[in-house]
Design an enzyme around this catalytic site. Structure first.
Site, PDB file in Angstrom:
ATOM      1  N   ARG A   1       0.842  -1.218   0.000  1.00  0.00           N
ATOM      2  CA  ARG A   1       0.000   0.000   0.000  1.00  0.00           C
ATOM      3  C   ARG A   1       0.868   1.255   0.000  1.00  0.00           C
ATOM      4  NH1 ARG A   1      -2.656  -1.035   5.597  1.00  0.00           N
ATOM      5  NH2 ARG A   1      -0.446  -1.525   5.896  1.00  0.00           N
TER       6      ARG A   1
ATOM      7  N   GLN B   1       3.665  21.904  21.196  1.00  0.00           N
ATOM      8  CA  GLN B   1       3.205  22.465  19.915  1.00  0.00           C
ATOM      9  C   GLN B   1       3.833  21.665  18.784  1.00  0.00           C
ATOM     10  OE1 GLN B   1       2.928  26.724  20.155  1.00  0.00           O
ATOM     11  NE2 GLN B   1       3.613  26.970  18.026  1.00  0.00           N
TER      12      GLN B   1
ATOM     13  N   ASN C   1       4.441  22.189  14.617  1.00  0.00           N
ATOM     14  CA  ASN C   1       4.334  23.162  13.529  1.00  0.00           C
ATOM     15  C   ASN C   1       4.752  22.528  12.208  1.00  0.00           C
ATOM     16  OD1 ASN C   1       3.585  25.182  15.332  1.00  0.00           O
ATOM     17  ND2 ASN C   1       5.711  25.709  15.773  1.00  0.00           N
TER      18      ASN C   1
ATOM     19  N   ARG D   1      16.211  29.559   6.840  1.00  0.00           N
ATOM     20  CA  ARG D   1      15.361  30.004   7.945  1.00  0.00           C
ATOM     21  C   ARG D   1      16.175  29.850   9.238  1.00  0.00           C
ATOM     22  NH1 ARG D   1       9.406  29.922   7.164  1.00  0.00           N
ATOM     23  NH2 ARG D   1       8.894  29.145   5.063  1.00  0.00           N
TER      24      ARG D   1
ATOM     25  N   HIS E   1      17.042  30.367  15.126  1.00  0.00           N
ATOM     26  CA  HIS E   1      16.078  30.828  16.132  1.00  0.00           C
ATOM     27  C   HIS E   1      16.221  30.084  17.451  1.00  0.00           C
ATOM     28  CE1 HIS E   1      13.179  32.028  12.631  1.00  0.00           C
ATOM     29  NE2 HIS E   1      14.284  32.756  12.669  1.00  0.00           N
TER      30      HIS E   1
ATOM     31  N   LYS F   1      13.386  20.857  20.346  1.00  0.00           N
ATOM     32  CA  LYS F   1      12.642  20.678  19.095  1.00  0.00           C
ATOM     33  C   LYS F   1      13.064  19.367  18.468  1.00  0.00           C
ATOM     34  CE  LYS F   1      13.150  25.565  17.983  1.00  0.00           C
ATOM     35  NZ  LYS F   1      13.820  26.550  17.128  1.00  0.00           N
TER      36      LYS F   1
ATOM     37  N   HIS G   1      18.473  27.103  16.278  1.00  0.00           N
ATOM     38  CA  HIS G   1      18.224  26.179  15.148  1.00  0.00           C
ATOM     39  C   HIS G   1      17.976  26.954  13.858  1.00  0.00           C
ATOM     40  CE1 HIS G   1      15.381  23.967  12.515  1.00  0.00           C
ATOM     41  NE2 HIS G   1      16.382  23.112  12.577  1.00  0.00           N
TER      42      HIS G   1
ATOM     43  N   TYR H   1       7.849  20.426  12.951  1.00  0.00           N
ATOM     44  CA  TYR H   1       8.580  20.724  14.190  1.00  0.00           C
ATOM     45  C   TYR H   1       7.732  20.266  15.367  1.00  0.00           C
ATOM     46  CZ  TYR H   1      11.127  24.434  11.603  1.00  0.00           C
ATOM     47  OH  TYR H   1      11.894  25.156  10.729  1.00  0.00           O
TER      48      TYR H   1
ATOM     49  N   ASP I   1      15.286  37.509   9.874  1.00  0.00           N
ATOM     50  CA  ASP I   1      16.491  36.679  10.027  1.00  0.00           C
ATOM     51  C   ASP I   1      17.740  37.443   9.562  1.00  0.00           C
ATOM     52  OD1 ASP I   1      15.016  33.391   9.278  1.00  0.00           O
ATOM     53  OD2 ASP I   1      14.926  34.700  11.048  1.00  0.00           O
TER      54      ASP I   1
HETATM   55  C1  LIG Z   1       7.062  29.399  15.585  1.00  0.00           C
HETATM   56  C2  LIG Z   1       5.753  30.094  15.392  1.00  0.00           C
HETATM   57  C3  LIG Z   1       5.630  31.161  14.548  1.00  0.00           C
HETATM   58  N1  LIG Z   1       4.414  31.765  14.434  1.00  0.00           N
HETATM   59  C4  LIG Z   1       4.291  32.875  13.504  1.00  0.00           C
HETATM   60  C5  LIG Z   1       5.310  33.988  13.692  1.00  0.00           C
HETATM   61  C6  LIG Z   1       5.513  34.497  12.303  1.00  0.00           C
HETATM   62  O1  LIG Z   1       4.540  35.484  12.015  1.00  0.00           O
HETATM   63  C7  LIG Z   1       5.231  33.297  11.418  1.00  0.00           C
HETATM   64  C8  LIG Z   1       6.495  32.664  10.891  1.00  0.00           C
HETATM   65  O2  LIG Z   1       7.334  32.482  12.016  1.00  0.00           O
HETATM   66  P1  LIG Z   1       8.852  32.430  11.767  1.00  0.00           P
HETATM   67  O3  LIG Z   1       9.256  33.516  10.822  1.00  0.00           O
HETATM   68  O4  LIG Z   1       9.561  32.302  13.087  1.00  0.00           O
HETATM   69  O5  LIG Z   1       8.969  31.030  10.983  1.00  0.00           O
HETATM   70  P2  LIG Z   1      10.359  30.395  10.623  1.00  0.00           P
HETATM   71  O6  LIG Z   1      11.352  31.404  10.189  1.00  0.00           O
HETATM   72  O7  LIG Z   1      10.034  29.290   9.684  1.00  0.00           O
HETATM   73  O8  LIG Z   1      10.866  29.766  12.000  1.00  0.00           O
HETATM   74  C9  LIG Z   1      10.890  28.362  12.078  1.00  0.00           C
HETATM   75  O9  LIG Z   1      12.106  27.937  11.560  1.00  0.00           O
HETATM   76  C10 LIG Z   1      13.219  28.120  12.417  1.00  0.00           C
HETATM   77  C11 LIG Z   1      14.414  27.525  11.711  1.00  0.00           C
HETATM   78  C12 LIG Z   1      12.976  27.544  13.761  1.00  0.00           C
HETATM   79  O10 LIG Z   1      13.796  26.832  14.361  1.00  0.00           O
HETATM   80  C13 LIG Z   1      11.728  27.984  14.390  1.00  0.00           C
HETATM   81  O11 LIG Z   1      11.395  27.138  15.528  1.00  0.00           O
HETATM   82  C14 LIG Z   1      10.555  27.954  13.484  1.00  0.00           C
HETATM   83  O12 LIG Z   1       9.593  28.822  14.010  1.00  0.00           O
HETATM   84  O13 LIG Z   1       4.526  32.355  12.212  1.00  0.00           O
HETATM   85  C15 LIG Z   1       3.309  31.338  15.111  1.00  0.00           C
HETATM   86  O14 LIG Z   1       2.218  31.917  14.960  1.00  0.00           O
HETATM   87  N2  LIG Z   1       3.420  30.279  15.952  1.00  0.00           N
HETATM   88  C16 LIG Z   1       4.597  29.645  16.123  1.00  0.00           C
HETATM   89  O15 LIG Z   1       4.651  28.678  16.893  1.00  0.00           O
END
Ligand SMILES: Cc1cn([C@H]2C[C@H](O)[C@@H](COP(=O)(O)OP(=O)(O)O[C@H]3O[C@H](C)C(=O)[C@H](O)[C@H]3O)O2)c(=O)[nH]c1=O
Length: 178
Positions: A20, A43, A45, A56, A59, A69, A116, A129, A165
């Site tokens: 399958r 959480q 994600n 990315r 963080h 994580k 990370h 995540y 970033d």
């Molecule tokens: C983590 C998170 C983010 N957000 C919102 C905040 C921003 O408006 C949007 C994107 O967040 P961010 O720019 O932090 O997303 P990434 O740059 O992909 O960050 C991620 O990638 C890097 C490499 C990581 O290690 C972080 O844990 C992970 O958050 O989602 C939420 O609403 N809830 C959440 O739990």
């Protein structure tokens, strides 16, 4: 029960394949407790990154909101990086880097006290995540992916990078708030 790891650990899932298709466990609290997973899942994600070469991160959440994580690649491939930011750690500012891919079924356990980030090695990368602490915007912080103090050798020219970033301060400018 294996000894809890002090740092990041590469985790490989073992898909059960049959006519399958396949079934694989993404997260197992019992197994990950053995390498240091600190508590309940707070959480989960999902991120999609369209262009190969995008970065990315890096963080982290400042204490007392520091989080572990599990970063799981479910489509494409990334170079995943975890930087030790633990105060007093003999390996502070040093990093580990591992290639994660859907094909290899690999994930990286990133303990609390590590920043990370990743660079995509293919287009259309999807990561899952699993976080041990809830998202706390006021505790969010980051390091520059190109900070000379970190010396991360990203394999590709950087494609997409968020303004946030790109604007993190360098460590020498006081950029580390762990
Ligand atoms: C983590 C998170 C983010 N957000 C919102 C905040 C921003 O408006 C949007 C994107 O967040 P961010 O720019 O932090 O997303 P990434 O740059 O992909 O960050 C991620 O990638 C890097 C490499 C990581 O290690 C972080 O844990 C992970 O958050 O989602 C939420 O609403 N809830 C959440 O739990």
């Amino acid at each position: 029960m294996p000894q809890a790891a002090a740092g990041p650990v590469l985790v490989r899932r073992s898909p059960h394949r049959d006519a399958r298709g396949a079934f694989a466990r993404i997260f197992c609290a019992e197994a990950l407790a053995g390498i240091g997973w600190p508590g309940p899942v707070a959480q989960i994600n999902h991120s999609l990154t369209a262009r190969r070469g995008s970065v990315r991160g890096l963080h982290y959440q400042k204490p007392p909101h520091a989080e572990a994580k599990l970063v799981v690649c479910i489509r494409g491939a990334v170079l995943d990086v975890a930087v030790d930011i633990r105060p007093g750690s003999p390996t502070r500012h040093r990093h580990v880097a591992a290639e994660l891919s859907a094909e290899a079924g690999t994930a990286l356990y990133v303990p609390e006290g590590f920043a990370h980030g990743f660079q995509t090695l293919t287009d259309d990368v999807e990561l899952i995540y699993v976080h041990s602490a809830p998202y706390t915007p006021a505790a969010e912080a980051g390091l520059r992916h190109d900070d000379p103090a970190l010396g991360i050798a990203w394999p590709l020219a950087v494609a997409d990078l968020s303004e946030r970033d790109a604007s993190f301060p360098l460590i020498e400018q006081g950029g580390l708030q762990a």
